[in-house]
Design a protein around this motif. Structure first.
Motif, PDB file in Angstrom:
ATOM      1  N   GLN A  50      61.580  41.798  88.779  1.00 18.95           N
ATOM      2  CA  GLN A  50      61.719  42.697  89.946  1.00 18.95           C
ATOM      3  C   GLN A  50      61.984  44.136  89.501  1.00 18.95           C
ATOM      4  N   THR A  51      62.811  44.327  88.475  1.00 20.90           N
ATOM      5  CA  THR A  51      63.128  45.688  87.988  1.00 20.90           C
ATOM      6  C   THR A  51      61.876  46.365  87.451  1.00 20.90           C
ATOM      7  N   ILE A  52      61.081  45.638  86.648  1.00 21.57           N
ATOM      8  CA  ILE A  52      59.843  46.214  86.106  1.00 21.57           C
ATOM      9  C   ILE A  52      58.892  46.557  87.244  1.00 21.57           C
ATOM     10  N   GLN A  53      58.763  45.655  88.216  1.00 22.37           N
ATOM     11  CA  GLN A  53      57.880  45.874  89.378  1.00 22.37           C
ATOM     12  C   GLN A  53      58.265  47.162  90.110  1.00 22.37           C
ATOM     13  N   GLU A  54      59.563  47.336  90.419  1.00 24.54           N
ATOM     14  CA  GLU A  54      60.015  48.505  91.187  1.00 24.54           C
ATOM     15  C   GLU A  54      59.826  49.799  90.407  1.00 24.54           C
ATOM     16  N   GLN A  55      60.114  49.781  89.090  1.00 17.43           N
ATOM     17  CA  GLN A  55      59.986  50.995  88.291  1.00 17.43           C
ATOM     18  C   GLN A  55      58.530  51.450  88.214  1.00 17.43           C
ATOM     19  N   MET A  56      57.595  50.522  88.068  1.00 20.87           N
ATOM     20  CA  MET A  56      56.186  50.887  87.943  1.00 20.87           C
ATOM     21  C   MET A  56      55.618  51.334  89.282  1.00 20.87           C
ATOM     22  N   GLU A  57      56.106  50.773  90.373  1.00 19.50           N
ATOM     23  CA  GLU A  57      55.718  51.275  91.694  1.00 19.50           C
ATOM     24  C   GLU A  57      56.201  52.720  91.858  1.00 19.50           C
ATOM     25  N   LYS A  58      57.407  52.968  91.405  1.00 13.34           N
ATOM     26  CA  LYS A  58      57.964  54.325  91.477  1.00 13.34           C
ATOM     27  C   LYS A  58      57.131  55.298  90.657  1.00 13.34           C
ATOM     28  N   LEU A 140      67.112  47.607  80.074  1.00 14.12           N
ATOM     29  CA  LEU A 140      66.010  47.343  79.141  1.00 14.12           C
ATOM     30  C   LEU A 140      64.696  47.166  79.895  1.00 14.12           C
ATOM     31  N   ALA A 141      64.753  46.522  81.064  1.00 13.59           N
ATOM     32  CA  ALA A 141      63.547  46.311  81.859  1.00 13.59           C
ATOM     33  C   ALA A 141      62.973  47.640  82.337  1.00 13.59           C
ATOM     34  N   ARG A 142      63.869  48.569  82.765  1.00 15.83           N
ATOM     35  CA  ARG A 142      63.378  49.881  83.211  1.00 15.83           C
ATOM     36  C   ARG A 142      62.734  50.643  82.058  1.00 15.83           C
ATOM     37  N   LYS A 143      63.339  50.611  80.882  1.00 15.83           N
ATOM     38  CA  LYS A 143      62.758  51.289  79.721  1.00 15.83           C
ATOM     39  C   LYS A 143      61.394  50.700  79.375  1.00 15.83           C
ATOM     40  N   LEU A 144      61.306  49.396  79.441  1.00 14.58           N
ATOM     41  CA  LEU A 144      60.039  48.724  79.118  1.00 14.58           C
ATOM     42  C   LEU A 144      58.957  49.143  80.104  1.00 14.58           C
ATOM     43  N   ALA A 145      59.288  49.195  81.394  1.00 17.71           N
ATOM     44  CA  ALA A 145      58.315  49.576  82.406  1.00 17.71           C
ATOM     45  C   ALA A 145      57.847  51.013  82.199  1.00 17.71           C
ATOM     46  N   GLN A 146      58.787  51.921  81.891  1.00 20.94           N
ATOM     47  CA  GLN A 146      58.417  53.330  81.690  1.00 20.94           C
ATOM     48  C   GLN A 146      57.514  53.487  80.468  1.00 20.94           C
ATOM     49  N   GLU A 147      57.837  52.780  79.391  1.00 20.56           N
ATOM     50  CA  GLU A 147      57.029  52.896  78.178  1.00 20.56           C
ATOM     51  C   GLU A 147      55.636  52.309  78.386  1.00 20.56           C
ATOM     52  N   ALA A 148      55.570  51.192  79.094  1.00 24.11           N
ATOM     53  CA  ALA A 148      54.269  50.587  79.382  1.00 24.11           C
ATOM     54  C   ALA A 148      53.413  51.531  80.216  1.00 24.11           C
ATOM     55  N   GLY A 149      54.008  52.160  81.201  1.00 21.61           N
ATOM     56  CA  GLY A 149      53.266  53.094  82.040  1.00 21.61           C
ATOM     57  C   GLY A 149      52.728  54.263  81.251  1.00 21.61           C
ATOM     58  N   LEU A 150      53.571  54.799  80.354  1.00 20.41           N
ATOM     59  CA  LEU A 150      53.124  55.932  79.551  1.00 20.41           C
ATOM     60  C   LEU A 150      51.908  55.563  78.687  1.00 20.41           C
ATOM     61  N   LYS A 151      51.954  54.386  78.103  1.00 17.70           N
ATOM     62  CA  LYS A 151      50.859  54.004  77.203  1.00 17.70           C
ATOM     63  C   LYS A 151      49.610  53.597  77.977  1.00 17.70           C
ATOM     64  N   ILE A 152      49.779  52.957  79.124  1.00 14.15           N
ATOM     65  CA  ILE A 152      48.624  52.552  79.911  1.00 14.15           C
ATOM     66  C   ILE A 152      47.909  53.760  80.510  1.00 14.15           C
ATOM     67  N   MET A 153      48.695  54.727  81.023  1.00 11.63           N
ATOM     68  CA  MET A 153      48.103  55.863  81.752  1.00 11.63           C
ATOM     69  C   MET A 153      48.245  57.162  80.978  1.00 11.63           C
ATOM     70  N   GLY A 154      48.358  57.111  79.678  1.00 17.69           N
ATOM     71  CA  GLY A 154      48.600  58.301  78.874  1.00 17.69           C
ATOM     72  C   GLY A 154      47.643  59.434  79.158  1.00 17.69           C
ATOM     73  N   GLN A 155      46.369  59.184  79.327  1.00 17.70           N
ATOM     74  CA  GLN A 155      45.389  60.246  79.523  1.00 17.70           C
ATOM     75  C   GLN A 155      45.453  60.854  80.905  1.00 17.70           C
ATOM     76  N   GLU A 156      46.120  60.221  81.880  1.00 18.43           N
ATOM     77  CA  GLU A 156      46.160  60.736  83.246  1.00 18.43           C
ATOM     78  C   GLU A 156      47.485  61.397  83.569  1.00 18.43           C
ATOM     79  N   ARG A 157      48.337  61.599  82.572  1.00 19.67           N
ATOM     80  CA  ARG A 157      49.613  62.276  82.795  1.00 19.67           C
ATOM     81  C   ARG A 157      49.478  63.773  82.516  1.00 19.67           C
ATOM     82  N   ILE A 158      50.391  64.535  83.135  1.00 19.69           N
ATOM     83  CA  ILE A 158      50.405  65.991  82.957  1.00 19.69           C
ATOM     84  C   ILE A 158      51.067  66.312  81.626  1.00 19.69           C
ATOM     85  N   ALA A 159      50.301  66.958  80.748  1.00 19.53           N
ATOM     86  CA  ALA A 159      50.850  67.347  79.457  1.00 19.53           C
ATOM     87  C   ALA A 159      51.541  68.712  79.529  1.00 19.53           C
TER      88      ALA A 159
END
Length: 878
Positions: A50-58, A140-159
């Motif tokens: 649930q924590t990973i789900q909510e963080q990635m939705e955010k 730990l779940a929130r950190k994991l979700a944030q890191e996964a998001g960064l790596k999955i969508m790295g090219q679509e983030r604002i540099a």
């Protein structure tokens, strides 16, 4: 303006082509985490999922609901494996899946997961985070979700976010208005909102957004076209208010950006200025005149119109009180014949708001606890202003039961005797506030400085009464830990501390703080005295800070008067009432005139040897021409004083020696004066008991000053007499800042058997300090043959004054008075005949010092007396 509006519309719905690509938000599914632990951990897997789900939705990802994922797993009826998770992910049409395990070995918790891109664009992403304790699983779940998001969508983030075209507006100021930040996912919706926000700043005529892809991510660039800056502010059409005053009202300065919103706000400020001056119909327009390609002149065109006054103030809904009664409560008044002088009848918004509050308070203080005063309606018509104030009175409530609850330091019956609301027929919020202050002071005097006292009201709508219960929470006793003094540049700390009635390490006392404040003000060394408290080192400790603002205490003074006999007389005085900051007084006085010459040196030490023992001396040389003779006096005195056990009370002792010579005696002078001419030396001692509780010396508003003096002469010298003088003055605060004064003095002197009583030691009245309207020493018994003044052996006089503020801001006070009294000879009794005068005057503690100008009118003058007399005195500071 039309071009700018069109540009805005285009900007709000268009972003440059490189940013027009729709940003694809990834669709993800999170699977339950496998738990690897020796002990059962119920619910932990679901919490991590649930924590990973909510963080990635955010973070902006499109997430498959957890319920759908669990339903697909249940349909398979098989253990969850990476292959099964991939199969389910494809069926759910997601771009990526996240699955993993939680491993707990001892206190260590490890969260391991893999993010698999089902589109084939990215290789599987392995993630691992460790912590201590099961409580760290959510973090730990929130950190994991944030890191996964960064790596999955790295090219679509604002540099990076850049700004181009802004010359005067700082990047940080623009960045503070937008939502997008470096590291965020690129969002077309958010960028459009950012574009609107930047344009709404009012500093730019055109705003565009450019988004460029780079290997590090996307670069967002805001392309700005800054509005021109203001070179000069020009004001035209103003006659009633100077340009300087208008510019001071505005906060637009030279080289500011020509923002429409800011200009309109400043125009409203100028309009408010005109309305405060009565120009309610003033109109202000503006235009921008180009000066250079990047600079303009701001031109205000003002049409002032005529000054408008309040013609009428009306009320609606008031039945209990007449319009006249409500108008008396208000500070704002209707126009009068003197409005052009007094300024009354001018509408000021803040004054009108205060008046609405005053009317509400007036109703609350008369029992109308549900009264409501609406927003005043202002109407401009017929070259005047008409104000209507709506009122909803509601019923009037009487006082019901009075009770106390909580921490009572005295019985309720005793406390009941201290509150005033019990004596009121109808409820009054003002009286309640006074009672709260009384109770707070009562508790504070026992050391409960933080006592919380609040009234609990119970409205009885049937019999229209209000029951009042004072809820008291005394808190802890508080002691003064440290007393600090600030603001005294000249005055020494000990001069201030010796006037205090509060001391370090003693219990807090509100009454003693008030007494200390009054004592410091009575010194008249300070323009302002302020007491403030702060917490100490413990809950039962409090620090007290006394801040003073010193006033000049050195004075030079001039004064004088005029009468047909005395002619012009002048006085020069140099004094210092706070010598070297020690509280000592030193005064040198000289009186010069056609008929008088007087020199006097005076010194006073209020605390001899740092004890409450006062010491002082006088030395003088006085020559004055009376009609009957010229008096030449030389002498001096020594004084000691000590406080008594009663508050504000002192005992004073004085020894006086004086040598007097009467010369230039008129022909056929009275035998009484001829005898006085042979008596030269007076050696006397006196005792005075005095109680002075006035709140100020020059213009007191409350308190009293009472004294009784007994003097014995004949300790050597030629004169021998006993003299008694009693003096009493009372000051009463009345209405609207006015003060009533009742002052009286009487005296009696008798000759001792071993000496003489010369005429110059007897009593005379007249002048600015006794009975005004008569010149100095004019009231006296006279020789029946020569009509010479020979002095009396008894006297009394009374002053009745009504003092009123003329101009509060500068401390100008007016007064009207009635003076009556007389001096009596042997065989006459007190009050057997009275001389009376009436008059008026002003008093002002001016920059040059205390000033008095008073005029008295003799109601029944004798042939040798003037009908009226002017007198004045004034001193100055240096």
């Amino acid at each position: 303006m039309k071009r700018l509006s069109l540009t805005l519309i285009l900007c709000l719905f268009w972003i440059t082509p490189s940013a027009a690509q729709e940003i694809t938000l990834k669709r993800l599914a999170v699977f339950p985490f496998t738990i690897l632990s020796k002990e059962p951990l119920p619910g932990v897997s679901e919490k991590v999922q649930q924590t990973i789900q909510e963080q990635m939705e955010k973070d902006g990802f499109g997430m498959v609901p957890i319920g759908e994922v669990e339903r697909e797993i249940a349909l398979r009826k098989a253990p969850l494996t990476p292959e099964l998770a991939t199969e389910i992910g494809k069926k759910l049409n997601v771009d990526a899946i996240i699955a993993g395990s939680l491993v707990k070995i001892g206190p260590t918790v490890a969260l391991e997961a893999q993010a698999v891109d089902l589109t084939g664009k990215l290789a599987p992403i392995n993630l691992k985070f460790e912590g201590v304790g099961l409580a760290s699983a959510s973090q730990l779940a929130r950190k994991l979700a944030q890191e996964a998001g960064l790596k999955i969508m790295g090219q679509e983030r604002i540099a990076k976010i850049e700004f181009k075209g802004n010359r005067r507006i700082e990047n940080d100021a623009i960045l503070a208005t937008i939502q997008s930040r470096s590291g965020d996912l690129t969002s077309t919706i958010k960028l459009r909102e950012d574009l609107k926000a930047v344009y709404a700043m009012g500093y730019f005529s055109d705003v565009k957004v450019d988004v460029t892809d780079t290997p590090q991510g996307r670069v967002v660039t805001f392309l700005l076209e800054e509005k021109p800056s203001i070179d000069q502010i020009l004001v035209r059409g103003n006659k009633k208010i100077k340009t300087k005053k208008i510019l001071e009202t505005m906060d637009i300065k030279q080289y500011s950006i020509a923002s429409d919103a800011t200009i309109r706000d400043n125009i409203n400020k100028v309009k408010a200025l005109y309305r405060e001056k009565g120009y309610y119909e003033a109109e202000i327009n503006y235009n921008l005149e180009p000066e250079t390609p990047t600079e303009v002149n701001l031109v205000l065109d003002i049409s002032e119109g005529a000054k408008l006054y309040v013609r009428q103030i009306n009320f609606t809904g008031n039945a209990a009180f007449k319009d006249k009664e409500l108008k008396e409560v208000m500070e704002l008044k209707e126009k009068t014949l003197l409005s052009f002088i007094t300024g009354s009848g001018i509408v000021k918004k803040d004054v009108l708001e205060r008046d609405a509050e005053k009317i509400s308070a007036f109703y609350f203080n008369h029992g109308y606890i549900k009264a409501r005063v609406g927003e005043p309606e202002i109407e401009v018509r017929s070259k005047g202003i008409y104000i209507t104030i709506p009122i909803d009175e509601g019923p009037q409530y009487k006082v019901g039961k009075i009770d106390f609850q909580g921490d009572l330091i005295e019985p309720a019956d005793s406390l009941l005797g201290k509150v005033k609301i019990l004596k009121e027929k109808v409820y009054s919020r003002e009286v309640i506030q006074q009672d709260l202050t009384t109770l707070a002071d009562l508790y504070a005097d026992q050391g409960y400085a933080m006592a919380d006292i609040s009234p609990v009201l119970k409205e009885n709508d049937q019999d229209l009464t209000v029951d009042i219960t004072f809820d008291i929470r005394q808190g802890e006793k508080v002691y003064f830990e440290r007393i600090e003094i600030a603001g005294n540049v000249k005055t020494r700390d000990k001069v201030i501390r010796r006037e205090l009635r509060v001391y370090e390490q003693e219990l807090f006392s509100a009454t003693n703080i008030k007494k200390s404040t009054q004592n410091l003000r009575r010194l008249e060394f300070f323009e302002d005295v302020n007491f403030s408290t702060s917490p100490g080192s413990a809950p039962d400790k409090m620090n007290l800070k006394i801040t003073v603002k010193e006033r000049p205490t050195g004075q030079f003074g001039v004064g004088g008067g005029y009468s047909s006999q005395d002619r012009v007389v002048g006085m020069v005085e140099i004094s210092q009432s706070n010598l070297f900051g020690r509280g000592q007084q030193l005064r040198l006085q000289g009186v010069l005139g056609a008929i008088t010459r007087r020199y006097r040196l005076n010194f006073s030490e209020p605390y001899l040897f740092d004890k409450p023992l006062s010491f002082g001396f006088d030395a003088y040389n006085w020559e004055r021409e009376f009609y009957e003779y010229t008096r030449d006096s030389r002498g001096g005195d020594i004084r000691l004083g000590h406080p008594l056990r009663w508050e504000y009370t002192r005992l004073l002792w004085m020894y006086r020696f004086e040598n007097v010579n009467l010369t230039d005696m008129v022909a056929n002078a009275s035998p009484v004066l001829l005898e006085a001419a042979k008596i030269h030396n007076t050696s006397s001692t006196s005792l005075t008991i005095r109680r002075d509780s006035r709140d100020a010396i020059f213009t007191p508003t409350r308190g009293s000053d009472n004294s009784f003096t007994a003097e014995l002469a004949g300790l050597g010298g030629d004169a021998a007499f006993t003299r008694f003088v009693a003096d009493s003055g009372w000051y009463y605060p009345l209405f609207w800042g006015t003060v009533g004064v009742i002052h009286g003095r009487l005296g009696y002197v008798l000759k001792n058997s071993w000496g003489a009583l010369p005429a110059y030691e007897k009593f005379y009245l007249g002048g600015i300090d006794s009975i005004r309207g008569f010149k100095y020493a004019e009231i006296s018994p006279r020789d029946p043959v020569t009509n010479d003044r020979i002095g009396g052996d008894k006297f009394q006089f009374f002053n009745f004054e009504f003092r009123y503020p003329l101009y509060k801001k500068v401390g100008l006070t007016g007064l009207v008075f009635v003076d009556t009294g007389n001096v009596y000879g042997s065989g006459e009794s007190y009050l057997s005949s009275m001389r009376t005068s009436v008059g008026t005057g002003i008093r002002w503690y001016s920059p040059m010092g205390p000033l008095r100008v008073e005029w008295g009118y003799n109601l029944n003058p004798k042939p040798w007396e003037r009908r009226s007399n002017w007198e004045f005195s004034v001193g100055g500071n240096f």
